[in-house]
Motif scaffolding. Structure first.
Motif, short mmCIF file in Angstrom:
data_model
loop_
_atom_site.label_atom_id
_atom_site.label_comp_id
_atom_site.label_asym_id
_atom_site.label_seq_id
_atom_site.Cartn_x
_atom_site.Cartn_y
_atom_site.Cartn_z
N VAL A 1 0.91 -1.14 0.01
CA VAL A 1 -0.02 0.09 0.04
C VAL A 1 0.84 1.22 0.00
CG1 VAL A 1 -0.05 0.23 2.46
CG2 VAL A 1 -1.97 1.19 0.87
N TYR B 1 0.20 5.09 1.34
CA TYR B 1 -0.60 6.20 1.63
C TYR B 1 -0.17 7.65 1.08
CZ TYR B 1 -1.76 2.63 5.12
OH TYR B 1 -1.84 1.34 5.64
N LYS C 1 -10.23 4.89 6.02
CA LYS C 1 -10.70 4.46 4.61
C LYS C 1 -11.14 5.39 3.51
CE LYS C 1 -15.48 4.51 6.49
NZ LYS C 1 -16.68 3.90 6.86
N ASP C 2 -11.09 6.68 4.15
CA ASP C 2 -11.57 7.83 3.13
C ASP C 2 -10.02 8.61 2.98
OD1 ASP C 2 -14.33 7.35 3.08
OD2 ASP C 2 -14.47 8.29 4.93
N LYS D 1 -6.53 9.19 1.11
CA LYS D 1 -6.03 8.54 -0.09
C LYS D 1 -4.78 7.63 -0.19
CE LYS D 1 -4.06 10.82 -4.18
NZ LYS D 1 -3.50 12.09 -4.84
N MET D 2 -5.30 6.53 -0.57
CA MET D 2 -4.21 5.21 -0.61
C MET D 2 -4.32 4.46 -1.92
SD MET D 2 -5.90 2.63 2.29
CE MET D 2 -6.12 4.04 3.57
N TYR D 3 -3.28 4.01 -2.27
CA TYR D 3 -3.12 2.87 -3.46
C TYR D 3 -2.68 1.67 -3.00
CZ TYR D 3 -1.86 0.67 -7.86
OH TYR D 3 -1.72 -0.14 -8.76
N PRO D 4 -3.25 0.76 -3.25
CA PRO D 4 -4.48 0.39 -3.77
C PRO D 4 -5.46 0.70 -2.73
CG PRO D 4 -3.74 -1.73 -3.06
CD PRO D 4 -2.66 -0.75 -2.84
N PRO D 5 -6.88 1.02 -2.89
CA PRO D 5 -7.69 1.84 -2.41
C PRO D 5 -8.20 0.73 -0.97
CG PRO D 5 -8.47 1.89 -4.49
CD PRO D 5 -7.36 0.99 -4.39
N TYR D 6 -8.69 1.52 -0.06
CA TYR D 6 -8.82 0.58 1.35
C TYR D 6 -9.69 -0.27 1.01
CZ TYR D 6 -10.77 0.23 5.92
OH TYR D 6 -11.29 -0.52 7.12
N SER D 7 -11.00 -0.29 0.25
CA SER D 7 -11.65 -1.59 0.07
C SER D 7 -11.04 -2.48 -0.79
CB SER D 7 -12.81 -1.06 -0.89
OG SER D 7 -12.51 -0.67 -2.22
N GLU D 8 -10.29 -2.35 -1.61
CA GLU D 8 -9.28 -3.61 -2.14
C GLU D 8 -8.40 -4.24 -1.13
OE1 GLU D 8 -7.26 -2.78 -5.73
OE2 GLU D 8 -8.96 -1.25 -6.43
#
Length: 174
Positions: free
Chosen positions: A134, A136, A159-160, A162-169
């Motif tokens: 990840v 951030y 969770k809101d 900015k991160m890659y990959p997104p939190y949900s993934e």
């Protein structure tokens, strides 16, 4: 000699406090590894041992940095974090003044890497193929509000952010 003693004493105090924060010319980042795997961290804050900075969102080429000089790949090995443990990373400047000028768009990138992946593929392959767990990209205010503390995997309150990959993934992979 006295200067070294004072510096080491300050590091010991920061290490025992259990939290990140800013103190004069020293910033203490704390990273918690809440996963089952050993991780490593690279904080792109534009300092001696972390020479890249946002908006550059890739890991820098492996080269000697800082004083005494070390390769970035060596620094990452030193920053390995065992499962369910924290680590403190010290940067030597004042966050409240000079740091804002060093970071573009008031953003700090924090890269979390698998220590096993670093060992298996080597730093250059991890860098070229972006084999990160990840990244951030956090605003100065977010980092300050989190008391200079980062978590892997990210906690729900992040969770809101900015991160890659997104939190949900990231949460799907757990």
């Amino acid at each position: 000699m006295l200067k070294n003693f004072l510096y080491l004493s300050l590091l010991a105090i920061l290490d025992n406090c259990g939290c990140g924060g800013v103190m004069n010319d020293i910033i203490d980042y704390t990273i918690y590894n809440d996963s089952e795997n050993t991780i490593s961290v690279y904080i792109a804050d534009g300092t001696e041992y972390n020479p890249s900075a946002y908006p550059d969102t890739i890991l820098p080429c492996d080269r000697q940095v800082g004083f005494p000089p070390k390769y970035i790949s060596e620094v990452l090995k030193e920053r390995s974090i065992s499962p369910h443990k924290p680590i403190h990373i010290i940067s030597t400047y004042n966050q409240e003044s000079s740091h804002e000028k060093k970071l573009y768009f008031d953003t700090l990138s924090v890269f979390i890497l698998s220590f096993d992946t670093l060992k298996k593929y080597g730093y250059e392959d991890v860098r070229v193929h972006n084999r990160i767990m990840v990244r951030y990209d956090l605003s100065y205010d977010e980092v300050r509000d989190m008391n200079w503390t980062f978590y892997y995997p990210p906690r729900e309150f992040m969770k809101d952010m900015k991160m890659y990959p997104p939190y949900s993934e990231i949460m799907k992979k757990k």
